[in-house]
Design a protein around this motif. Structure first.
Motif, mmCIF file in Angstrom:
data_model
loop_
_atom_site.group_PDB
_atom_site.id
_atom_site.type_symbol
_atom_site.label_atom_id
_atom_site.label_comp_id
_atom_site.label_asym_id
_atom_site.label_seq_id
_atom_site.Cartn_x
_atom_site.Cartn_y
_atom_site.Cartn_z
ATOM 1 N N GLU A 11 0.835 -1.200 0.000
ATOM 2 C CA GLU A 11 0.000 0.000 0.000
ATOM 3 C C GLU A 11 0.869 1.249 0.000
ATOM 4 O O GLU A 11 0.599 2.214 -0.717
ATOM 5 N N SER A 42 -3.545 -8.033 -6.653
ATOM 6 C CA SER A 42 -3.938 -7.350 -5.407
ATOM 7 C C SER A 42 -3.960 -5.841 -5.536
ATOM 8 O O SER A 42 -4.479 -5.150 -4.674
ATOM 9 N N TYR A 44 -5.481 -3.853 -7.779
ATOM 10 C CA TYR A 44 -6.772 -3.212 -8.059
ATOM 11 C C TYR A 44 -7.701 -3.167 -6.845
ATOM 12 O O TYR A 44 -8.331 -2.140 -6.597
ATOM 13 N N PRO A 45 -7.813 -4.264 -6.064
ATOM 14 C CA PRO A 45 -8.627 -4.157 -4.841
ATOM 15 C C PRO A 45 -8.068 -3.078 -3.908
ATOM 16 O O PRO A 45 -8.833 -2.373 -3.251
ATOM 17 N N LEU A 46 -6.741 -2.981 -3.897
ATOM 18 C CA LEU A 46 -6.109 -1.980 -3.043
ATOM 19 C C LEU A 46 -6.482 -0.571 -3.516
ATOM 20 O O LEU A 46 -6.851 0.289 -2.717
ATOM 21 N N ARG A 48 -9.071 0.259 -5.191
ATOM 22 C CA ARG A 48 -10.492 0.480 -4.944
ATOM 23 C C ARG A 48 -10.717 0.877 -3.484
ATOM 24 O O ARG A 48 -11.486 1.789 -3.194
ATOM 25 N N ARG A 49 -10.023 0.188 -2.589
ATOM 26 C CA ARG A 49 -10.190 0.502 -1.175
ATOM 27 C C ARG A 49 -9.694 1.908 -0.862
ATOM 28 O O ARG A 49 -10.333 2.654 -0.130
ATOM 29 N N GLN A 52 -12.316 4.273 -1.902
ATOM 30 C CA GLN A 52 -13.474 4.271 -1.017
ATOM 31 C C GLN A 52 -13.181 4.961 0.298
ATOM 32 O O GLN A 52 -14.070 5.526 0.917
ATOM 33 N N GLU A 53 -11.909 4.894 0.723
ATOM 34 C CA GLU A 53 -11.554 5.558 1.972
ATOM 35 C C GLU A 53 -11.268 7.036 1.771
ATOM 36 O O GLU A 53 -10.972 7.748 2.712
ATOM 37 N N TYR A 55 -8.815 8.404 -0.009
ATOM 38 C CA TYR A 55 -7.409 8.791 -0.139
ATOM 39 C C TYR A 55 -7.010 9.035 -1.589
ATOM 40 O O TYR A 55 -6.068 9.766 -1.873
ATOM 41 N N TYR A 72 -5.153 7.580 -11.378
ATOM 42 C CA TYR A 72 -5.388 7.813 -9.948
ATOM 43 C C TYR A 72 -4.508 8.944 -9.448
ATOM 44 O O TYR A 72 -3.359 9.092 -9.895
ATOM 45 N N GLN B 64 -11.044 -11.130 -2.285
ATOM 46 C CA GLN B 64 -10.585 -9.884 -1.673
ATOM 47 C C GLN B 64 -11.663 -8.820 -1.735
ATOM 48 O O GLN B 64 -11.924 -8.124 -0.762
ATOM 49 N N TYR B 65 -12.333 -8.730 -2.880
ATOM 50 C CA TYR B 65 -13.415 -7.752 -3.012
ATOM 51 C C TYR B 65 -14.589 -8.131 -2.100
ATOM 52 O O TYR B 65 -15.204 -7.272 -1.479
#
Lengths: 116, 208
Positions: A11, A42, A44-46, A48-49, A52-53, A55, A72, B64-65
């Motif tokens: 991250e 991993s 893309y999920p990161l 996305r998160r 959503q947060e 940042y 981004y 994960q999603y």
């Protein structure tokens, strides 16, 4: 063991990259894997998160080489968050280094006599 | 199982399958990201199989999603179902350590739950005692509760004891419910923490 260490810092790397320059997913993956062996899925999920947060945010940009890409960038909260995480990481690194300077021995061949 | 995925279609199909429980807008957004990834990869001369291999298992990615979604739900409305769901997805990602943590966890939650139910039901017993206070003693001759007989027929004692018990039991139920909520919130934090730390490894584990 090395995978455990990598996980938390992925991250941080992504944030650093985006902070350095607005980037799109593939580019982020490509750049980071030049330095660190990473499971690309991993990322893309990161991303996305992080979005959503609050940042990161994204925008689409037409490119000459192909279809539009999703870029981004870090929000102000994201920048603050990154600075904080980076600072914590550096402090932790230094602490561990200091520890090793005292307790790490090269070429240990026998079992430690300090076992209780 | 680490089957080789040879095509973009195959990859996206498995991914879509894993995401089917999420809402359609989210699914679209996620699939778009991977479509874009393949497109760009292809334009740089990579083959679909190479791109798929570098991405890793689409099933693990889908998990994960799913986990993110489950955690968000559990945080918004901590309930037994939402927490159980989040734990379940966490297990599929491999980080709710089965034997040690889960066993202990189930024991703790079960105990709390049992205590809450037990004390909750005992409130009824307290009510019964209070009601007995108003029933004339000769009607109760055949229903001794096993303590000193004079006490069990003393209406004042019955009423007071019943009342005090109801207050105590209610207080305990409230306290235990609060403890229950604390355990739930701690569980959520535990899952989030572990997820951030081991996000990477789930990609490299062979999962069924």
């Amino acid at each position: 063991m090395i995978t455990q260490l990598k996980k938390g810092s992925l991250e941080l790397c992504v944030l650093a990259l985006i902070d350095h320059q607005d980037s799109y997913g593939f580019e982020i993956v490509e750049t980071i894997s030049k330095y660190v062996e990473v499971s690309e899925g991993s990322i893309y999920p990161l991303l996305r998160r992080l979005t959503q947060e609050g940042y990161t945010e994204s925008y689409f940009h037409q490119s000459t080489e192909g279809p539009a890409r999703k870029y981004y960038f870090l929000t102000n909260e994201g920048k603050e968050y990154y600075r904080e995480m980076y600072h914590q990481w550096m402090v932790f690194n230094q602490e561990v280094q200091k520890f090793f300077m005292t307790y790490h021995k090269e070429n240990v061949t026998n079992e430690s006599t300090n076992r209780k | 199982m680490s089957q080789r995925i040879e095509s973009k279609e195959e990859f996206l199909n498995i991914l879509r399958e894993g995401l089917k429980k999420l809402d359609s807008k989210t699914q679209e957004e996620i699939l778009y990201d991977y479509e874009e990834h393949f497109t760009i990869g292809l334009s740089k001369g990579m083959s679909e199989a190479e791109i798929a291999k570098a991405l890793g298992s689409p099933r693990v990615i889908a998990n994960q999603y799913r986990f993110e979604k489950a955690i968000q739900k559990a945080e918004a409305r901590p309930s037994f179902q939402s927490i159980a769901k989040a734990i379940f997805v966490a297990m599929s990602l491999g980080f709710f350590n089965l034997v040690f943590v889960l066993g202990f966890y189930i024991g703790l939650v079960g105990m709390l739950f049992g205590l809450i139910v037990g004390f909750g039901v005992s409130i009824l017993a307290g009510l019964v005692l209070m009601i007995r206070a108003f029933i004339p003693s000769f009607l109760l001759e055949h229903f001794s509760i096993g303590i000193d007989h004079s006490l069990t027929t003393n209406p004042l004692f019955l009423f007071a004891f019943g009342f005090i018990w109801i207050v105590l039991a209610s207080g305990l139920v409230v306290l235990l419910s609060h403890a229950f909520r604390v355990v739930f919130l701690a569980t959520i934090r535990y899952l989030k923490f572990n997820y951030r730390v081991i996000l990477e490894s789930s990609q490299q584990t062979k999962l069924p």
